[in-house]
Design a protein around this motif. Structure first.
Motif, short mmCIF file in Angstrom:
data_model
loop_
_atom_site.label_atom_id
_atom_site.label_comp_id
_atom_site.label_asym_id
_atom_site.label_seq_id
_atom_site.Cartn_x
_atom_site.Cartn_y
_atom_site.Cartn_z
N ASP A 8 -18.67 -12.38 -33.75
CA ASP A 8 -19.21 -13.56 -33.12
C ASP A 8 -20.70 -13.70 -33.33
O ASP A 8 -21.45 -12.72 -33.33
CB ASP A 8 -18.93 -13.53 -31.61
N THR A 12 -27.60 -20.42 -29.25
CA THR A 12 -27.64 -20.65 -27.80
C THR A 12 -28.70 -21.65 -27.38
O THR A 12 -28.61 -22.21 -26.30
CB THR A 12 -27.89 -19.34 -27.04
N LEU A 22 -27.20 -15.75 -30.44
CA LEU A 22 -26.64 -14.61 -29.72
C LEU A 22 -25.69 -13.87 -30.66
O LEU A 22 -24.74 -14.45 -31.19
CB LEU A 22 -25.88 -15.08 -28.48
N ASP A 24 -23.57 -10.33 -30.63
CA ASP A 24 -23.13 -9.28 -29.71
C ASP A 24 -23.86 -9.48 -28.38
O ASP A 24 -23.74 -10.54 -27.80
CB ASP A 24 -23.35 -7.88 -30.30
N ASP A 25 -24.63 -8.52 -27.93
CA ASP A 25 -25.35 -8.64 -26.67
C ASP A 25 -26.84 -8.92 -26.88
O ASP A 25 -27.63 -8.82 -25.95
CB ASP A 25 -25.21 -7.36 -25.84
N GLU A 26 -27.22 -9.28 -28.09
CA GLU A 26 -28.64 -9.46 -28.43
C GLU A 26 -28.92 -10.92 -28.78
O GLU A 26 -28.24 -11.52 -29.61
CB GLU A 26 -28.97 -8.56 -29.62
N GLU A 27 -29.95 -11.48 -28.15
CA GLU A 27 -30.36 -12.84 -28.49
C GLU A 27 -31.57 -12.74 -29.42
O GLU A 27 -32.58 -12.14 -29.08
CB GLU A 27 -30.70 -13.65 -27.25
#
Length: 83
Positions: A8, A12, A22, A24-27
């Motif tokens: 993914d 954003t 975005l 994973d968990d990093e923007e």
């Protein structure tokens, strides 16, 4: 397809100076000063991002392929073209 893992990536936010993705968990921020190809792109073109591998993002409508490392450390990858 069974057994396929989807990677993914999602845009954003888009401002007049930057876009954020975005992963994973990093923007990650992509300022237009470092990534000028996005400056004149349409919103639809920018939103259409895919992650073909764990370390790359691709915008098919713009034919832009960027490694995540180049986004995290743009100074290591100087622009060759002038905009």
């Amino acid at each position: 397809m069974p057994g396929t893992i989807a990677l993914d990536a999602e845009v954003t936010n888009i401002s007049g100076h930057c876009l954020w993705v975005l992963v994973d968990d990093e923007e990650l921020a992509l300022p237009f000063s470092e990534f000028p190809w996005f400056r004149s792109a349409t919103i639809d073109q920018v939103l259409n991002v895919v992650r073909p591998s764990g370390s790359h993002l691709y915008w098919p409508d713009l034919d832009i392929d960027l490694s995540l490392d180049s986004i995290r450390h743009p100074g290591r990858y100087p622009l060759k073209a002038k905009f």
